[in-house]
Write a protein that holds these residues in place. Structure first.
Motif, PDB file in Angstrom:
ATOM      1  N   ILE A 253      38.855  36.681  38.728  1.00 11.76           N
ATOM      2  CA  ILE A 253      37.739  37.079  39.218  1.00 11.76           C
ATOM      3  C   ILE A 253      37.473  38.368  39.508  1.00 11.76           C
ATOM      4  O   ILE A 253      36.572  39.251  39.329  1.00 11.76           O
ATOM      5  CB  ILE A 253      37.687  36.363  40.702  1.00 11.76           C
ATOM      6  CG1 ILE A 253      37.624  34.687  40.664  1.00 11.76           C
ATOM      7  CG2 ILE A 253      36.566  36.861  41.509  1.00 11.76           C
ATOM      8  CD1 ILE A 253      37.640  34.197  41.843  1.00 11.76           C
ATOM      9  N   VAL A 263      30.540  36.298  40.198  1.00 10.05           N
ATOM     10  CA  VAL A 263      31.250  34.813  40.405  1.00 10.05           C
ATOM     11  C   VAL A 263      30.636  34.415  41.391  1.00 10.05           C
ATOM     12  O   VAL A 263      30.439  34.836  42.499  1.00 10.05           O
ATOM     13  CB  VAL A 263      32.701  35.140  40.281  1.00 10.05           C
ATOM     14  CG1 VAL A 263      33.201  33.950  40.495  1.00 10.05           C
ATOM     15  CG2 VAL A 263      33.536  35.705  39.326  1.00 10.05           C
ATOM     16  N   PRO A 264      29.904  33.347  41.187  1.00 11.27           N
ATOM     17  CA  PRO A 264      30.034  32.147  40.131  1.00 11.27           C
ATOM     18  C   PRO A 264      28.805  32.302  39.216  1.00 11.27           C
ATOM     19  O   PRO A 264      28.814  31.605  38.239  1.00 11.27           O
ATOM     20  CB  PRO A 264      29.703  30.806  40.764  1.00 11.27           C
ATOM     21  CG  PRO A 264      29.171  31.001  41.938  1.00 11.27           C
ATOM     22  CD  PRO A 264      29.163  32.503  42.560  1.00 11.27           C
ATOM     23  N   PRO A 283      33.884  34.378  46.518  1.00 15.21           N
ATOM     24  CA  PRO A 283      33.593  33.095  47.084  1.00 15.21           C
ATOM     25  C   PRO A 283      34.883  32.420  47.101  1.00 15.21           C
ATOM     26  O   PRO A 283      35.703  32.670  46.576  1.00 15.21           O
ATOM     27  CB  PRO A 283      32.554  32.593  45.776  1.00 15.21           C
ATOM     28  CG  PRO A 283      33.328  33.275  44.413  1.00 15.21           C
ATOM     29  CD  PRO A 283      33.681  34.595  45.036  1.00 15.21           C
ATOM     30  N   LEU A 285      37.424  29.844  46.668  1.00 19.12           N
ATOM     31  CA  LEU A 285      37.949  29.209  45.429  1.00 19.12           C
ATOM     32  C   LEU A 285      37.644  27.758  45.168  1.00 19.12           C
ATOM     33  O   LEU A 285      38.331  27.060  45.828  1.00 19.12           O
ATOM     34  CB  LEU A 285      39.268  29.845  45.275  1.00 19.12           C
ATOM     35  CG  LEU A 285      39.765  29.542  43.587  1.00 19.12           C
ATOM     36  CD1 LEU A 285      39.228  30.603  42.636  1.00 19.12           C
ATOM     37  CD2 LEU A 285      41.312  29.758  43.669  1.00 19.12           C
ATOM     38  N   SER A 327      33.343  29.301  43.801  1.00 16.94           N
ATOM     39  CA  SER A 327      33.571  29.997  42.752  1.00 16.94           C
ATOM     40  C   SER A 327      33.038  29.348  41.439  1.00 16.94           C
ATOM     41  O   SER A 327      33.193  29.999  40.401  1.00 16.94           O
ATOM     42  CB  SER A 327      35.114  30.374  42.625  1.00 16.94           C
ATOM     43  OG  SER A 327      35.882  29.201  42.404  1.00 16.94           O
ATOM     44  N   THR A 328      32.673  28.137  41.548  1.00 18.39           N
ATOM     45  CA  THR A 328      32.068  27.642  40.306  1.00 18.39           C
ATOM     46  C   THR A 328      30.443  27.070  40.655  1.00 18.39           C
ATOM     47  O   THR A 328      30.116  26.722  41.762  1.00 18.39           O
ATOM     48  CB  THR A 328      32.928  26.368  39.852  1.00 18.39           C
ATOM     49  OG1 THR A 328      33.070  25.373  41.136  1.00 18.39           O
ATOM     50  CG2 THR A 328      34.416  26.571  39.549  1.00 18.39           C
TER      51      THR A 328
END
Lengths: 340, 340
Positions: A253, A263-264, A283, A285, A327-328
């Motif tokens: 990251i 991110v993301p 963010p 994780l 994070s996604t």
DNA sequence: TTGAAAGCGCTAACAG
DNA sequence: CTGTTAGCGCTTTCAA
């Protein structure tokens, strides 16, 4: 330091009697005598010498833990789990870090043997070679391992393949196709399994995992940063990266940010382990949670079973759970996201 | 497990001779005899029993570490430092976590005494009461403490007052006036000192530290989050928060985000310790760096000095260094920053 | 109900 | 150069 004889003399009894009251032996001791002895023990602040006792009884109430590195939060958490149940059961724990030490594992095994440890819990780390494996195989010590190893010991395991597949599947599900993987070092079965999980999920979805998208790290944030940078600067930049542990995910990251990638939004990142601070990141994780404390606790319970000689499960498997956090996210629309 | 007699018999020598070759004694041993013994030792895979040796020599080559919690990265790092030098010197280390256990400290001291540990390193944690202090005072064990304690032992210390003052001064320097403080729990001298540093810096700059701006936490990210929320929701919201450790700083940052406040734009946050992941956060955490590994290493060196009976410094002070990173910035212009 | 004595595995003083 | 022996502090038969 007073010994049993000092107590005996002062209480005007034999050392045998002292021993009996200290150990609450079934062998009857006169009530009055007992109290006299107890009183002297208190006065002298007498404590039985554990070495002498251990020498005679062949039991030291001490077990050893062999891990790569206690300053890795993953192992710290496991060790805490071990200690909590060991302590409860009256066992003390000695700690041994193997990393950066050639031949460390065998050295510590011998050390623990010399010290007559009642058992060993062995977690993680790279088996230096076939030599170590054969030594391990011939071990007469009571051993429990955490994680998969090439040797047949009672084990507490984690579904690393499934866990990694979960993370990658999640990335796939939200639309990613070019997914990079930052794995662990050669020689680690955990690294092997997590890589296998990545490949499995990719294959299942019929997505080509370009060889250039797979890197091998060293579990550290630094290596995550390095490898993340490589991945992100290379041709055909991935839109998502799955890392084999949280520390490397944090490194990745940081690498993304250094390259001006958000991110993301521009890059989704998933970790593995769910170390205590992961949910506090910005963010937070997305990661595959392992119940590390339970892992440690279970291994110690298993060892207790081994020691007591009773029946117990020779194998316990822990499932992982995917923690989807910030994070996604799905990849950006078609136009490949250049730097803003 | 073969013992010294097994070796002696097989090598056709006395146990004294075996002992001599095992310990590389100065007492001369015939070259041929020596090799015969060595060969048998190898064949039998003989290892001297450390318990028997320890019993006789009053030396176990084992030391104990008493800390609140190994899963706290701060202690994990210290323990690693201790182990690195202990291991080098041939010492094994037993670990003992005191938190959440009434009377933990004294219990472990007695345990270590029973096991004839050669020394104890004691770090952090709350001394349960005057009782514990008096027990500590009468300790005949060789003890080194990390951090300030109410008892007079050789010590490795950190300038916590100065460190906290550094952080707060930095906040002051860049223009903050309303600075909140999230401290540690009652009974911790570290917490006391860091709070003192905060007050000192504030007083020096002639800034009133409103009592409502000072909170007492429990070192955990959760408590940082809770207390951060209190601080931020209360009247006269601070523009900056200094936390007494990094974990609580992360909690406070999370609290800020939850309230729609940006860090460092709407709120500057500084931590303390510089745990390994702090520089990987977003924003990277401004914090007061403590050389934790060195702290541990120094304490073990001191203990080695104590054990060997030679001369050594009875006190070593480590200075802190301020790491200015992204989580602190000057306050926004006058108009109090409402949610965007 | 109590005590005497053997012995766990080892080192070191002493004798040869 | 090698061996004999006492003893570290304790638990546990065995006898009284």
């Amino acid at each position: 330091m007073p010994n049993i004889l000092d107590v005996a003399l002062k209480a005007r009894v034999s050392i045998a009697t002292v021993s009996r009251v200290v150990n609450k032996s079934h062998h009857k001791v006169n009530r009055a005598t007992q109290e006299r002895v107890l009183k002297v023990i208190r006065e002298l602040d007498y404590r039985p010498n554990a070495l002498a006792k251990g020498l005679l009884m062949k039991k030291t109430m001490t077990i050893g833990i062999i891990i790569p590195d206690i300053s890795n939060p993953y192992y710290a958490e496991i060790v805490r789990g071990i200690q909590d149940v060991a302590d409860q059961a009256g066992y003390a724990v000695t700690l041994h870090n193997t990393d950066k030490k050639p031949g460390g594992i065998t050295r510590y095994i011998y050390l623990l043997r010399e010290k007559s440890a009642d058992g060993i819990i062995f977690s993680g780390g790279i088996i230096d070679g076939p030599e170590t494996v054969s030594i391990l195989k011939e071990l007469k010590e009571r051993v429990v391992v955490i994680g998969r190893h090439e040797v047949d010991f009672p084990a507490v395991m984690v579904d690393n393949v499934g866990g990694a597949a979960q993370a990658v599947q999640h990335l796939l599900d939200i639309g990613h196709r070019r997914i990079g993987f930052i794995g662990g070092p050669d020689g680690s079965t955990t690294a092997l399994d997590r890589l296998a999980g990545y490949k499995k999920a990719m294959a299942k979805s019929g997505v080509m995992a370009a060889p250039g998208l797979v890197k091998k790290g060293a579990w550290t944030p630094e290596s995550g940063y390095l490898l993340g940078t490589e991945l992100l600067k290379g041709k055909g930049r991935p839109t998502a990266i799955a890392a084999a542990n949280d520390q490397m995910a944090f490194g990745a990251i940081k690498a993304a940010r250094a390259l001006g990638l958000a991110v993301p939004k521009d890059l989704a990142v998933a970790g593995f382990d769910d170390i205590p601070l992961s949910s506090y990141f910005d963010p937070p994780l997305t990661t595959v949670k392992i119940p590390m404390h339970d892992l440690g606790a279970a291994s110690m319970k298993m060892l207790l079973g081994l020691i007591s000689g009773g029946k117990f499960e020779k194998m316990k498997l822990f499932r992982t759970t995917l923690q989807v956090r910030g994070s996604t996210a799905e990849p950006q629309k078609k136009e490949s996201g250049k730097k803003s």
